[in-house]
Scaffold this motif. Structure first.
Motif, PDB file in Angstrom:
ATOM      1  N   GLU A 191       4.131  15.355   2.216  1.00 24.35           N
ATOM      2  CA  GLU A 191       3.612  16.047   0.947  1.00 24.35           C
ATOM      3  C   GLU A 191       4.860  17.333   0.766  1.00 24.35           C
ATOM      4  O   GLU A 191       4.870  18.041   1.603  1.00 24.35           O
ATOM      5  CB  GLU A 191       2.256  16.461   1.572  1.00 24.35           C
ATOM      6  N   TRP A 192       5.267  17.384  -0.063  1.00 25.24           N
ATOM      7  CA  TRP A 192       6.502  18.129  -0.889  1.00 25.24           C
ATOM      8  C   TRP A 192       5.767  18.574  -2.078  1.00 25.24           C
ATOM      9  O   TRP A 192       5.134  18.490  -3.155  1.00 25.24           O
ATOM     10  CB  TRP A 192       7.760  17.312  -0.865  1.00 25.24           C
ATOM     11  N   PHE A 193       5.987  20.144  -2.350  1.00 26.30           N
ATOM     12  CA  PHE A 193       5.780  20.597  -3.803  1.00 26.30           C
ATOM     13  C   PHE A 193       7.794  20.372  -4.322  1.00 26.30           C
ATOM     14  O   PHE A 193       8.832  20.214  -3.670  1.00 26.30           O
ATOM     15  CB  PHE A 193       6.595  22.209  -3.543  1.00 26.30           C
ATOM     16  N   VAL A 194       7.538  19.624  -5.433  1.00 27.99           N
ATOM     17  CA  VAL A 194       8.980  18.458  -5.986  1.00 27.99           C
ATOM     18  C   VAL A 194      10.040  20.144  -6.195  1.00 27.99           C
ATOM     19  O   VAL A 194      10.990  19.287  -5.523  1.00 27.99           O
ATOM     20  CB  VAL A 194       8.615  18.730  -7.553  1.00 27.99           C
ATOM     21  N   LYS A 195       9.987  20.979  -5.727  1.00 28.16           N
ATOM     22  CA  LYS A 195      11.291  22.200  -5.686  1.00 28.16           C
ATOM     23  C   LYS A 195      11.345  21.646  -4.641  1.00 28.16           C
ATOM     24  O   LYS A 195      12.777  22.296  -4.009  1.00 28.16           O
ATOM     25  CB  LYS A 195      11.041  22.912  -6.160  1.00 28.16           C
ATOM     26  N   ASN A 196      10.887  21.397  -3.226  1.00 26.22           N
ATOM     27  CA  ASN A 196      11.017  21.576  -1.819  1.00 26.22           C
ATOM     28  C   ASN A 196      11.368  20.829  -1.805  1.00 26.22           C
ATOM     29  O   ASN A 196      12.156  19.864  -0.300  1.00 26.22           O
ATOM     30  CB  ASN A 196      10.635  22.705  -0.690  1.00 26.22           C
ATOM     31  N   ILE A 199       3.045  13.187  -2.634  1.00 25.62           N
ATOM     32  CA  ILE A 199       2.145  13.130  -1.950  1.00 25.62           C
ATOM     33  C   ILE A 199       3.363  11.385  -1.786  1.00 25.62           C
ATOM     34  O   ILE A 199       2.930  10.189  -2.351  1.00 25.62           O
ATOM     35  CB  ILE A 199       0.606  12.208  -1.749  1.00 25.62           C
ATOM     36  N   LEU A 200       3.778  11.070  -0.397  1.00 20.04           N
ATOM     37  CA  LEU A 200       4.635   9.911  -0.555  1.00 20.04           C
ATOM     38  C   LEU A 200       3.645   9.218   0.803  1.00 20.04           C
ATOM     39  O   LEU A 200       3.810   9.703   1.974  1.00 20.04           O
ATOM     40  CB  LEU A 200       6.198  10.187   0.272  1.00 20.04           C
ATOM     41  N   LYS A 201       3.614   7.888   0.780  1.00 17.58           N
ATOM     42  CA  LYS A 201       2.925   7.386   1.990  1.00 17.58           C
ATOM     43  C   LYS A 201       3.761   5.678   2.262  1.00 17.58           C
ATOM     44  O   LYS A 201       3.917   5.192   1.587  1.00 17.58           O
ATOM     45  CB  LYS A 201       1.685   6.968   1.046  1.00 17.58           C
ATOM     46  N   ASP A 202       4.185   6.095   2.939  1.00 23.93           N
ATOM     47  CA  ASP A 202       5.006   4.625   4.005  1.00 23.93           C
ATOM     48  C   ASP A 202       3.830   3.870   4.171  1.00 23.93           C
ATOM     49  O   ASP A 202       3.623   4.456   5.111  1.00 23.93           O
ATOM     50  CB  ASP A 202       6.263   4.830   4.012  1.00 23.93           C
ATOM     51  N   ASN A 203       3.734   2.916   4.211  1.00 21.41           N
ATOM     52  CA  ASN A 203       2.697   1.713   4.763  1.00 21.41           C
ATOM     53  C   ASN A 203       3.562   0.652   5.100  1.00 21.41           C
ATOM     54  O   ASN A 203       2.730  -0.204   4.860  1.00 21.41           O
ATOM     55  CB  ASN A 203       1.302   1.865   3.833  1.00 21.41           C
ATOM     56  N   HIS A 204       4.620   0.565   5.705  1.00 18.00           N
ATOM     57  CA  HIS A 204       5.836  -0.531   5.922  1.00 18.00           C
ATOM     58  C   HIS A 204       4.822  -1.362   7.043  1.00 18.00           C
ATOM     59  O   HIS A 204       4.999  -2.986   7.560  1.00 18.00           O
ATOM     60  CB  HIS A 204       7.114   0.231   6.466  1.00 18.00           C
ATOM     61  N   ASP A 205       3.921  -0.937   7.784  1.00 15.31           N
ATOM     62  CA  ASP A 205       3.847  -1.829   8.943  1.00 15.31           C
ATOM     63  C   ASP A 205       2.335  -1.458   8.716  1.00 15.31           C
ATOM     64  O   ASP A 205       1.606  -0.754   9.028  1.00 15.31           O
ATOM     65  CB  ASP A 205       4.348  -0.754  10.495  1.00 15.31           C
ATOM     66  N   GLY A 226       0.988  -1.175  -0.217  1.00 15.71           N
ATOM     67  CA  GLY A 226       0.050   0.254   0.064  1.00 15.71           C
ATOM     68  C   GLY A 226       1.103   1.077   0.199  1.00 15.71           C
ATOM     69  O   GLY A 226      -0.063   1.919  -0.260  1.00 15.71           O
ATOM     70  N   HIS A 227       2.296   1.187  -0.145  1.00 15.42           N
ATOM     71  CA  HIS A 227       2.794   2.359  -0.276  1.00 15.42           C
ATOM     72  C   HIS A 227       2.622   3.405  -1.129  1.00 15.42           C
ATOM     73  O   HIS A 227       2.709   2.604  -2.872  1.00 15.42           O
ATOM     74  CB  HIS A 227       4.097   1.814   0.484  1.00 15.42           C
ATOM     75  N   SER A 228       2.852   4.422  -2.091  1.00 15.50           N
ATOM     76  CA  SER A 228       2.573   4.986  -2.582  1.00 15.50           C
ATOM     77  C   SER A 228       3.374   6.237  -2.800  1.00 15.50           C
ATOM     78  O   SER A 228       3.775   7.410  -2.371  1.00 15.50           O
ATOM     79  CB  SER A 228       0.671   5.442  -3.327  1.00 15.50           C
ATOM     80  N   ILE A 229       2.874   6.696  -4.284  1.00 18.57           N
ATOM     81  CA  ILE A 229       3.613   8.170  -4.898  1.00 18.57           C
ATOM     82  C   ILE A 229       2.690   8.191  -5.455  1.00 18.57           C
ATOM     83  O   ILE A 229       2.159   7.986  -6.814  1.00 18.57           O
ATOM     84  CB  ILE A 229       4.597   8.488  -5.471  1.00 18.57           C
ATOM     85  N   SER A 230       1.854  10.467  -5.172  1.00 20.22           N
ATOM     86  CA  SER A 230       1.030  10.441  -5.972  1.00 20.22           C
ATOM     87  C   SER A 230       0.539  11.818  -5.642  1.00 20.22           C
ATOM     88  O   SER A 230       2.033  12.719  -5.731  1.00 20.22           O
ATOM     89  CB  SER A 230      -0.026   9.632  -4.937  1.00 20.22           C
ATOM     90  N   VAL A 231      -0.298  12.423  -6.905  1.00 21.76           N
ATOM     91  CA  VAL A 231      -0.485  14.158  -6.645  1.00 21.76           C
ATOM     92  C   VAL A 231      -1.029  14.105  -6.583  1.00 21.76           C
ATOM     93  O   VAL A 231      -2.260  13.887  -6.419  1.00 21.76           O
ATOM     94  CB  VAL A 231       0.368  14.480  -7.886  1.00 21.76           C
ATOM     95  N   LYS A 232      -1.319  15.605  -5.406  1.00 22.17           N
ATOM     96  CA  LYS A 232      -2.104  16.494  -5.356  1.00 22.17           C
ATOM     97  C   LYS A 232      -2.060  17.514  -4.465  1.00 22.17           C
ATOM     98  O   LYS A 232      -1.465  18.087  -3.957  1.00 22.17           O
ATOM     99  CB  LYS A 232      -3.282  15.509  -3.555  1.00 22.17           C
TER     100      LYS A 232
END
Length: 340
Positions: free
Chosen positions: A41-46, A26-32, A15-21
């Motif tokens: 959440e990041w603006f890509v430049k930052n 949006i980086l989601k880490d679902n290792h557990d 269920g981990h993911s990379i998406s845009v909103k």
């Protein structure tokens, strides 16, 4: 929002993911599976990450990949054993890139040049291995350094001698005696050290691939590994002089005595003997590797303001990027020698 000083992000688990909103990555880490996902959440430049490592079953949006690639961010997808499946990064498309590729193909067909490049790569790899073993300052590898310094060694013999001595650096509790394979194939590691080496080499390959594609060269046309098929031959050529970065990072990581040390509670074995590691163990190793990539040393640097001795402080991973540029200029006959 989770922040750290590393340029690498590891996403793992179902269920981990990379998406845009809202124009943000949006980086989601679902290792557990028993805890709530960790979301950034990041603006890509930052975004502080240059490399994003993915493992497990997850979701990546095409829009997210496009934005990351356009901004020189590398995405690396690994299998459950840490071997690379694919790499996503930007590709240069210009007249200069076309000129580089055409010159690369001409060089590929020139046996004299390919033999020369192969010799330079093997020499640089051997030199880096000797320097690393000397850096450890361990008396039990001195004899190995002497053997590696003897002229006329084949690559197979030097690799065997090197890993025999590398094994002496690793605590016996890890049961590491040799590298599982020096060939470019996917092998499931049967000990924790080989497993972590797989991860490290995969990250290194992903970054080298990004440098090669970023300048416009063809990753599938190598010079030393050109007889192999179905993998990015040039990536593995260019990796050879920099594998020691992974070896060094893992040696340091295995030596740690603090809370970051490798614990047998952090990994287990499947029925066929394959190693399975906890998320935190992989993350901490990759962060150690990233620090090794970022470490600076004095190096001949042709660009920017001149220094008295011609040397500048350059990150180890940046030297790999400079090497790729040197290859392109050798292929186009802009420089007569290939320097590493």
């Amino acid at each position: 929002m989770v922040r750290n000083h590393y340029n690498i992000k590891f996403l793992k688990g179902y269920g981990h993911s990379i998406s845009v909103k809202n124009s943000k990555i949006i980086l989601k880490d679902n290792h557990d599976p028993f805890s709530q996902p960790i979301t950034e959440e990041w603006f890509v430049k930052n975004m502080p990450y240059d490399r994003i490592i993915l493992q497990g079953k997850g979701y990546v949006s095409t829009e997210g990949l496009a934005i990351l690639s356009e901004n020189n961010k590398t995405v690396i997808l690994l299998d459950t054993s840490g071997n690379p499946i694919t790499t996503c990064h930007g590709i240069r498309d210009s007249y200069t890139a076309t000129k580089y590729r055409m010159a690369q193909y001409d060089t590929f067909r020139d046996k004299v040049k390919t033999d020369y490049l192969t010799q330079q790569i093997i020499k640089a790899k051997l030199d880096s291995q000797i320097k690393f073993l000397k850096f450890t300052n361990r008396p039990d590898v001195r004899e190995g350094i002497i053997k590696l310094s003897r002229p006329g060694l084949s690559e197979a013999v030097s690799s065997r001698i090197y890993f025999e001595n590398y094994a002496k650096l690793i605590d016996e509790r890890f049961q590491f005696s040799k590298r599982n394979s020096i060939q470019i194939q996917k092998y499931n590691a049967t000990d924790i050290i080989n497993t972590l080496l797989n991860y490290g080499y995969s990250v290194l390959a992903g970054q080298i691939s990004a440098y090669i594609s970023g300048i416009g060269l063809d990753v599938y046309y190598g010079f030393m590994h050109k007889n192999h098929t179905s993998f990015q031959s040039l990536v593995y050529d260019m990796m050879e002089p920099f594998r020691w970065l992974v070896d060094c990072a893992l040696w340091k990581f295995s030596e740690q005595k603090s809370a970051n040390r490798i614990s047998q509670k952090q990994y287990s074995y499947t029925r066929d003997g394959t190693v399975v590691m906890e998320y935190d163990l992989i993350r901490k190793f990759l962060e150690t590797l990233e620090r090794t990539f970022q470490k600076e040393r004095r190096y001949v640097y042709r660009h920017g303001a001149k220094t008295r001795d011609g040397l500048k402080s350059v990150q180890e991973i940046t030297i790999a990027k400079m090497m790729v540029q040197n290859l392109a200029e050798f292929c186009t006959v802009k420089q007569k020698e290939f320097r590493i």
